[in-house]
Design a protein around this motif. Structure first.
Motif, short mmCIF file in Angstrom:
data_model
loop_
_atom_site.label_atom_id
_atom_site.label_comp_id
_atom_site.label_asym_id
_atom_site.label_seq_id
_atom_site.Cartn_x
_atom_site.Cartn_y
_atom_site.Cartn_z
N ALA A 69 5.40 -35.28 -11.47
CA ALA A 69 6.75 -35.16 -12.04
C ALA A 69 6.97 -35.96 -13.30
CB ALA A 69 7.77 -35.58 -10.99
N ALA A 70 6.12 -36.95 -13.58
CA ALA A 70 6.42 -37.95 -14.62
C ALA A 70 6.62 -37.35 -16.01
CB ALA A 70 5.33 -39.00 -14.66
N ARG A 71 5.89 -36.32 -16.36
CA ARG A 71 6.05 -35.75 -17.71
C ARG A 71 7.45 -35.18 -17.91
NH1 ARG A 71 3.01 -31.46 -19.30
NH2 ARG A 71 3.17 -32.11 -21.47
N GLY A 72 8.10 -34.83 -16.82
CA GLY A 72 9.46 -34.31 -16.91
C GLY A 72 10.52 -35.37 -17.09
N TRP A 73 10.12 -36.65 -17.09
CA TRP A 73 11.07 -37.75 -17.24
C TRP A 73 11.04 -38.38 -18.62
CZ3 TRP A 73 8.48 -40.21 -12.39
CH2 TRP A 73 8.81 -39.44 -11.25
N VAL A 74 10.03 -38.07 -19.44
CA VAL A 74 9.92 -38.67 -20.77
C VAL A 74 9.75 -37.58 -21.83
CG1 VAL A 74 9.04 -40.88 -19.94
CG2 VAL A 74 7.44 -39.05 -20.51
N ALA A 75 10.18 -37.89 -23.03
CA ALA A 75 10.25 -36.93 -24.13
C ALA A 75 8.87 -36.65 -24.75
CB ALA A 75 11.20 -37.46 -25.19
N PRO A 76 8.78 -35.60 -25.56
CA PRO A 76 7.50 -35.26 -26.19
C PRO A 76 6.88 -36.40 -27.00
CG PRO A 76 8.98 -33.40 -26.36
CD PRO A 76 9.79 -34.53 -25.77
N ARG A 77 7.69 -37.27 -27.59
CA ARG A 77 7.10 -38.39 -28.34
C ARG A 77 6.30 -39.30 -27.42
NH1 ARG A 77 9.67 -43.04 -32.39
NH2 ARG A 77 7.63 -43.80 -33.01
N LEU A 78 6.61 -39.26 -26.13
CA LEU A 78 5.88 -40.05 -25.14
C LEU A 78 4.97 -39.16 -24.30
CD1 LEU A 78 8.82 -42.36 -23.99
CD2 LEU A 78 7.01 -42.90 -25.64
N ASP A 79 4.58 -38.02 -24.86
CA ASP A 79 3.66 -37.07 -24.22
C ASP A 79 4.28 -36.33 -23.04
OD1 ASP A 79 1.33 -37.46 -25.87
OD2 ASP A 79 1.07 -39.39 -24.90
N GLY A 80 5.61 -36.35 -22.94
CA GLY A 80 6.29 -35.63 -21.87
C GLY A 80 6.95 -34.36 -22.34
N VAL A 81 7.79 -33.80 -21.48
CA VAL A 81 8.49 -32.55 -21.79
C VAL A 81 10.00 -32.68 -21.60
CG1 VAL A 81 6.48 -31.13 -21.21
CG2 VAL A 81 8.15 -31.67 -19.42
N TRP A 82 10.48 -33.89 -21.34
CA TRP A 82 11.91 -34.12 -21.12
C TRP A 82 12.69 -33.79 -22.37
CZ3 TRP A 82 15.52 -37.69 -23.10
CH2 TRP A 82 16.68 -37.90 -22.33
N ASP A 83 13.82 -33.09 -22.22
CA ASP A 83 14.64 -32.65 -23.34
C ASP A 83 15.98 -33.38 -23.29
OD1 ASP A 83 16.58 -31.13 -24.88
OD2 ASP A 83 15.09 -29.54 -24.99
N ALA A 84 16.24 -34.21 -24.27
CA ALA A 84 17.46 -35.02 -24.27
C ALA A 84 18.71 -34.15 -24.33
CB ALA A 84 17.44 -35.99 -25.45
N GLU A 85 18.68 -33.10 -25.16
CA GLU A 85 19.87 -32.25 -25.28
C GLU A 85 20.16 -31.52 -23.99
OE1 GLU A 85 22.04 -32.28 -27.68
OE2 GLU A 85 20.84 -33.81 -28.66
N ALA A 86 19.13 -31.01 -23.35
CA ALA A 86 19.33 -30.32 -22.08
C ALA A 86 19.84 -31.28 -21.01
CB ALA A 86 18.03 -29.66 -21.62
N PHE A 87 19.30 -32.50 -21.00
CA PHE A 87 19.75 -33.51 -20.04
C PHE A 87 21.20 -33.85 -20.28
CE2 PHE A 87 20.24 -37.92 -18.57
CZ PHE A 87 19.75 -37.80 -17.28
N ARG A 88 21.56 -34.04 -21.54
CA ARG A 88 22.94 -34.40 -21.89
C ARG A 88 23.90 -33.28 -21.49
NH1 ARG A 88 21.86 -35.61 -26.76
NH2 ARG A 88 21.50 -37.81 -26.37
N ALA A 89 23.48 -32.05 -21.72
CA ALA A 89 24.34 -30.93 -21.35
C ALA A 89 24.50 -30.83 -19.84
CB ALA A 89 23.75 -29.63 -21.90
N GLY A 90 23.43 -31.09 -19.11
CA GLY A 90 23.50 -31.04 -17.65
C GLY A 90 24.40 -32.13 -17.08
N VAL A 91 24.36 -33.29 -17.71
CA VAL A 91 25.20 -34.41 -17.25
C VAL A 91 26.66 -34.13 -17.52
CG1 VAL A 91 25.79 -36.80 -17.79
CG2 VAL A 91 23.42 -36.17 -17.42
N ALA A 92 26.95 -33.48 -18.65
CA ALA A 92 28.33 -33.23 -19.05
C ALA A 92 28.95 -32.09 -18.25
CB ALA A 92 28.39 -32.90 -20.54
N SER A 93 28.13 -31.23 -17.69
CA SER A 93 28.68 -30.05 -17.01
C SER A 93 29.25 -30.40 -15.64
CB SER A 93 27.58 -29.01 -16.83
OG SER A 93 26.54 -29.50 -16.03
#
Length: 238
Positions: free
Chosen positions: A214-238
């Motif tokens: 699961a770890a790649r889903g927790w960090v952004a591409p700059r850290l070799d992951g796939v986590w998307d800040a905008e998608a996370f932010r939108a999910g939190v706001a909904s």
């Protein structure tokens, strides 16, 4: 980014789990990884330290410590009380630079916050980052109070001319309160740096196989992951 320094805005904010997640993502990307803990405090000679915990969660990483002190105190204080030699910023920089000749990525995990003292003359992790010319990743808590400590850490880094790579939320609650949800938007503003991940609360206690999956889903591409800040932010706001 051969060396990445990882600090927190304080103690118990999730630095070790963040370090493990970054290491896991780098390993999955085919990179060799070393984890350096300059000063481990509060554990005995035969006990597992933070670097050992990163290896348990992430898998095949090289681990190194420069010193281990028995009392759970700031490294400089713990060294003095134990009558042991302190770690100095130059020692940290030298060890990290050597590891960088043998690994694709070296993660240097600090103790507590950025300005926790290593020695009696005030040497800190920030000094080691300056000597290395390495970027710093800041681990921050999710909730109320995090904005002030994160902004102070960011300001100190910039005053020293040290690159702030970004901010990772070290423990994202399953049911975030209003402050936590708002901080997802505000942390990048006060730090003037990107939000590069959010680690779910409690994942340090899961099976290592599940952690690695699961770890790649927790960090952004700059850290070799796939986590998307905008998608996370939108999910939190909904």
């Amino acid at each position: 980014m051969p060396v990445l320094v990882i600090t927190g805005t304080g103690t118990e904010v999730g630095k070790t789990v963040v370090t493990a997640a970054v290491a896991t993502a780098a390993l999955a990307a085919g990179r060799s990884v070393a984890v350096l803990k300059p000063a481990q405090t509060g554990v005995g000679p035969s006990e597992r330290g933070d670097a050992d915990e990163v290896a348990r969660l992430a898998g095949p990483v090289t681990t190194a410590e420069l010193a281990r002190y028995p009392e759970p105190l700031a490294p400089g204080t713990a060294a003095r009380r134990a009558g042991m030699a302190p770690v100095r910023p130059g020692d940290v920089a030298e060890a990290a630079a050597k590891l960088a000749t043998e690994h694709d990525l070296v993660l240097v995990e600090g103790a507590g916050g950025l300005l926790v003292r290593f020695d009696a003359v005030g040497g800190t992790l920030a000094d080691a980052a300056q000597l290395l010319g390495a970027p710093v990743l800041v681990v921050a808590p999710a909730g109320l109070g995090t904005l002030n400590s994160t902004e102070l850490t960011a300001r100190e880094l910039r005053a020293r001319g040290v690159e702030l790579a970004g901010v990772v939320i070290g423990s994202w609650p399953e049911s975030p309160d209003l402050a936590s949800r708002c901080n997802v938007t505000d942390l990048p503003v006060v730090s003037d740096a990107p939000l590069l991940g959010a680690i779910p609360s409690g994942v340090g206690g899961v099976d290592p196989g599940a952690f690695r999956a699961a770890a790649r889903g927790w960090v952004a591409p700059r850290l070799d992951g796939v986590w998307d800040a905008e998608a996370f932010r939108a999910g939190v706001a909904s």
